[in-house]
Design a protein around this motif. Sequence first.
Motif, mmCIF file in Angstrom:
data_model
loop_
_atom_site.group_PDB
_atom_site.id
_atom_site.type_symbol
_atom_site.label_atom_id
_atom_site.label_comp_id
_atom_site.label_asym_id
_atom_site.label_seq_id
_atom_site.Cartn_x
_atom_site.Cartn_y
_atom_site.Cartn_z
ATOM 1 N N PRO A 1 0.772 -5.847 -7.580
ATOM 2 C CA PRO A 1 0.462 -6.014 -9.158
ATOM 3 C C PRO A 1 0.832 -7.617 -9.292
ATOM 4 O O PRO A 1 1.665 -8.102 -8.791
ATOM 5 C CB PRO A 1 1.441 -5.276 -9.973
ATOM 6 N N GLU A 2 -0.124 -8.218 -10.143
ATOM 7 C CA GLU A 2 -0.101 -9.641 -10.455
ATOM 8 C C GLU A 2 1.274 -9.948 -11.075
ATOM 9 O O GLU A 2 1.965 -11.111 -10.566
ATOM 10 C CB GLU A 2 -1.169 -9.981 -11.563
ATOM 11 N N GLU A 3 1.956 -8.914 -12.062
ATOM 12 C CA GLU A 3 3.101 -9.492 -12.503
ATOM 13 C C GLU A 3 4.306 -9.110 -11.631
ATOM 14 O O GLU A 3 5.315 -9.690 -11.771
ATOM 15 C CB GLU A 3 3.313 -8.544 -13.678
ATOM 16 N N LEU A 4 3.889 -8.638 -10.302
ATOM 17 C CA LEU A 4 5.161 -8.423 -9.520
ATOM 18 C C LEU A 4 4.869 -9.565 -8.236
ATOM 19 O O LEU A 4 5.842 -9.492 -7.374
ATOM 20 C CB LEU A 4 5.075 -7.172 -8.647
ATOM 21 N N LYS A 5 4.144 -10.230 -8.088
ATOM 22 C CA LYS A 5 3.919 -11.262 -6.982
ATOM 23 C C LYS A 5 5.092 -11.984 -6.661
ATOM 24 O O LYS A 5 5.273 -12.721 -5.476
ATOM 25 C CB LYS A 5 2.507 -11.723 -7.157
ATOM 26 N N SER A 6 5.484 -12.531 -7.929
ATOM 27 C CA SER A 6 6.731 -13.571 -7.892
ATOM 28 C C SER A 6 7.914 -12.855 -7.491
ATOM 29 O O SER A 6 9.074 -13.412 -7.510
ATOM 30 C CB SER A 6 6.723 -14.464 -8.897
ATOM 31 N N LYS A 7 7.846 -11.527 -7.734
ATOM 32 C CA LYS A 7 9.279 -10.853 -7.643
ATOM 33 C C LYS A 7 9.332 -9.780 -6.510
ATOM 34 O O LYS A 7 10.430 -9.423 -6.100
ATOM 35 C CB LYS A 7 9.317 -9.749 -8.937
ATOM 36 N N ALA A 8 8.243 -9.388 -5.828
ATOM 37 C CA ALA A 8 8.282 -8.463 -4.741
ATOM 38 C C ALA A 8 7.564 -8.937 -3.643
ATOM 39 O O ALA A 8 6.842 -9.936 -3.645
ATOM 40 C CB ALA A 8 7.617 -7.265 -5.293
ATOM 41 N N THR A 9 7.672 -8.418 -2.505
ATOM 42 C CA THR A 9 7.320 -8.619 -1.147
ATOM 43 C C THR A 9 7.077 -7.379 -0.316
ATOM 44 O O THR A 9 7.737 -6.175 -0.832
ATOM 45 C CB THR A 9 8.090 -9.759 -0.369
ATOM 46 N N SER A 10 6.910 -7.507 0.885
ATOM 47 C CA SER A 10 6.900 -6.475 2.032
ATOM 48 C C SER A 10 7.479 -6.830 3.385
ATOM 49 O O SER A 10 7.329 -8.071 3.321
ATOM 50 C CB SER A 10 5.493 -5.598 1.934
ATOM 51 N N LEU A 11 7.651 -5.904 4.140
ATOM 52 C CA LEU A 11 8.038 -6.314 5.461
ATOM 53 C C LEU A 11 6.926 -6.967 6.024
ATOM 54 O O LEU A 11 7.182 -7.872 7.007
ATOM 55 C CB LEU A 11 8.690 -5.121 6.250
ATOM 56 N N ALA A 12 5.957 -6.446 5.927
ATOM 57 C CA ALA A 12 4.616 -6.975 6.879
ATOM 58 C C ALA A 12 4.169 -8.188 6.216
ATOM 59 O O ALA A 12 4.077 -9.232 7.141
ATOM 60 C CB ALA A 12 3.317 -6.003 6.435
ATOM 61 N N ARG B 1 2.374 -9.056 10.028
ATOM 62 C CA ARG B 1 2.010 -7.920 11.098
ATOM 63 C C ARG B 1 2.342 -6.610 10.606
ATOM 64 O O ARG B 1 3.123 -6.705 9.513
ATOM 65 C CB ARG B 1 2.717 -8.037 12.305
ATOM 66 N N VAL B 2 1.663 -5.668 11.296
ATOM 67 C CA VAL B 2 1.670 -4.389 10.875
ATOM 68 C C VAL B 2 3.235 -3.779 11.229
ATOM 69 O O VAL B 2 3.560 -4.243 12.278
ATOM 70 C CB VAL B 2 0.830 -3.416 11.576
ATOM 71 N N ILE B 3 3.846 -2.911 10.479
ATOM 72 C CA ILE B 3 5.278 -2.655 10.498
ATOM 73 C C ILE B 3 5.252 -1.122 10.878
ATOM 74 O O ILE B 3 4.804 -0.203 9.810
ATOM 75 C CB ILE B 3 6.229 -2.975 9.355
#
Length: 326
Positions: A215-226, A231-233
């Motif tokens: 979500p736009e409001e989380l782009k600066s606060k969240a990430t993922s391992l991929a 790459r795919v995890i």
Amino acid sequence: MSLISSFIALLKSDYPSFVSFDLVGKTLHIKTEEIKLLLNEANVQGYPIQTEEDRCRLTLPLVNKESVAENLLASAIGRSLEFFDRIDSTNTYALDNLQDLAHGSVILTDHQYRGKGRLGRSWHADLGKSVALSIVLKPYIDSQQAVLLTQLTAAALVKALEPDWPASIKWPNDVVIGGRKVAGILVESQFSGSELTGIVIGTGINTNLSRDELPEELKSKATSLAIEKNRVIDPNPIITSFLSWFDKFYTAWDESMDASPFISLCREKSGLIGKEIAVHHDQTSKSARVIDISEEGELVIRYRDTNETDRLNSLNFSVRGQSGYI
């Protein structure tokens, strides 16, 4: 097991390879038209499936209970694994069925659609994009000692992500990479009167979310391992490693009541110690500097306005960096 569950299990076992319609038909004892109906149902449910002529495959790795069980190095945690294709909340299920679940049971799912976060926040796991699991504990400890379990879980998560992801811990219950949240923890307790009857530890990990899916409001606060590795995890080795580290920390603590092995790791990997933060409590906010994490798992801070030292438990406080999430 339902027909759709058997179909997905077959695709999981051969991921990332294609599975021919002929093999699907022979394995599940169905005809081509029924296979096409299964594919339609799987697509409606959101499974990441690619179809080419007379074959199909998963495009993302999903949770594989057999793989986790086969590779798990644990004496108690995860000896009993329960898997659901989809569930509203692994924590809710564990709490509702606590009496019937053994100590160390682990609840796994491919799709959690009504998950819970700390302080009433919502959280869900899309198919192939995130991990959602819960651990059931029935320890002989008091509620004050139970607070330490959030820190124990955070330490196990950080160890599970090493060495591929240099993660840190945002007290009390978030694991971050590069200042962005990649995993969260929710510890819930159940009592009979004043007696603690069980604890459920929910853990969510962003595995294959893309930047565009945040979500736009989380782009600066969240990430993922991929996102971090581009790459795919595969979630299964991470789940296995996390449960193995959790078992190692928990078994040692349960025998000795010495929290120093995982508390020292939480200090070492803390993303807050030495930083200026904002402490939110009861709709108020105060500036403070983080000094330490106590042996009881509390955040030790010094308020800027009064220079007084305080210890925060993880129950009713929320902390943020002065200029961002951390």
